[in-house]
Design an enzyme around this catalytic site. Structure first.
Site: not given
Length: 378
Positions: A60, A92, A162, A204, A208, A308, A312
């Site tokens: 606004e 506002c 994926a 993870t 990775d 997973a 999960g």
């Protein structure tokens, strides 16, 4: 306040424009909601704006600055009820009143308890005509995370996965690069950039050596914003304190939060890394407690990219609101790793039902967006 208002075709057009403006802030406004505003006089837009950054002018304010003195006698179309309280910026509702606006149409009432109808009440008490509910569902979609945090004290969780067409995420030996194509991986960067945080587990990161940042060079050349993109906060669940400062994750200087069950003071961490102790559940981080804590820290929408086991467990506990799954035209076989690991289901009546909201071809891959049917708090 006007109820059951019959909105005109022009009303719809101007609110649709306000919603498009609000979308431009989705990369930058966190922890604030995405809001757009259009000021109209004599059937013409005389000012418009959107909220860009927390602590800066609301939609606004930006629209009023563009309209200047023309704002007197105008109608304001706002995607969210004008705020009524002093935060980092003035309310506002008071700004619209002072500018001489004669009508305010809000797409939805603000779920923030500090506002929740008070902004519209301020305007109505000043003799300004007010109404709400125009394109309300579209406006709510802009701020699913903000709404859930305000209404349930929980962030909205989108789980990205994926897989091959047979639902596998990696070969038996762990190889997974790359199941999906480059277009799908670029698409993920766009989703990451719009999230308040990226959440994963220690597995993870360790397997990775993941950085979990937004790779700016992989984003589309034209984005619906000219504002500098921020890196989402990276949040890692590390119940056993297995992470070390040498990992690639810590080579990028942006905020990282590690959720653990007890502090390990033996390692030297960069200044942008913080550890938070979360209650235990079966000697692991209590996931529900962790998400409630993140909501208290004003995280609206969290992008979950996990293996997973963690995905999960969150599925099993009903903590995921939406799944975005990229299916690649590959088949990995029976011994490959599964998409999700959670407790066996023995009755079809107990199986989680999902509603598919979108199915799109991204390069050679299929992106499916599906939400949980149940809209209840865990």
């Amino acid at each position: 306040m006007s109820q059951n208002v019959l909105f005109t075709e022009q009303d719809h057009q101007f609110m649709a424009r306000a919603i498009e403006l609000a979308k431009q802030g989705r990369f930058t406004t966190t922890p604030n909601p995405n809001v757009g505003c259009v000021l109209v006089k004599g059937g013409q837009i005389i000012g418009e704006g959107f909220h860009q950054l927390a602590g800066q002018g609301h939609a606004e304010v930006n629209a009023l600055a563009m309209a200047g003195s023309q704002a007197k006698g105008a109608t304001a179309y706002v995607t969210l009820e004008p705020c009524s309280h002093f935060g980092r910026t003035p309310p506002c509702a008071e700004g619209l009143k002072a500018a001489g606006v004669i009508k305010v149409i809000a797409a939805m009432v603000d779920p923030n308890p500090q506002v929740a109808g008070k902004g519209l009440a301020i305007l109505a008490d000043a003799g300004i005509e007010v109404a709400s509910g125009l394109l309300e569902q579209q406006a709510k979609l802009l701020n699913r995370g903000f709404l859930k945090r305000m209404e349930q004290g929980m962030p909205f969780i989108t789980c990205k996965m994926a897989a091959s067409l047979d639902g596998k995420t990696a070969l038996k030996n762990g190889q997974s690069k790359w199941i999906t194509g480059s277009k799908a991986r670029q698409d993920v960067q766009l989703y990451r950039a719009q999230s308040c945080a990226i959440l994963t587990g220690a597995d993870t990161v360790l397997v990775d050596d993941a950085k979990l940042n937004v790779r700016i060079d992989e984003l589309p050349e034209s984005l619906p914003t000219e504002l500098p993109l921020r890196q989402p906060v990276r949040i890692i669940i590390d119940s056993q304190n297995r992470l070390t400062p040498e990992l690639a994750l810590f080579s990028i200087e942006s905020e990282i939060i590690i959720l653990t069950t007890e502090l390990d003071k033996s390692k030297q961490w960069p200044h942008y890394v913080s550890h938070i102790v979360v209650p235990k559940q079966n000697n692991k981080v209590d996931l529900l407690a962790a998400l409630k804590l993140l909501a208290q820290r004003q995280f609206n929408h969290i992008w979950l990219e996990a293996g997973a086991t963690l995905a999960g467990k969150m599925t099993e506990q009903g903590l995921i609101d939406e799944y975005i799954i990229y299916f690649a035209p590959k088949l990995l076989g029976n011994d490959a790793k599964s998409l999700l690991n959670f407790a066996e289901q023995t009755n079809m009546q107990d199986v989680d039902n999902l509603t598919i909201s979108e199915c799109a071809l991204i390069g050679d891959d299929i992106r499916i967006t599906a939400a949980r049917c149940l809209n209840t708090a865990p």
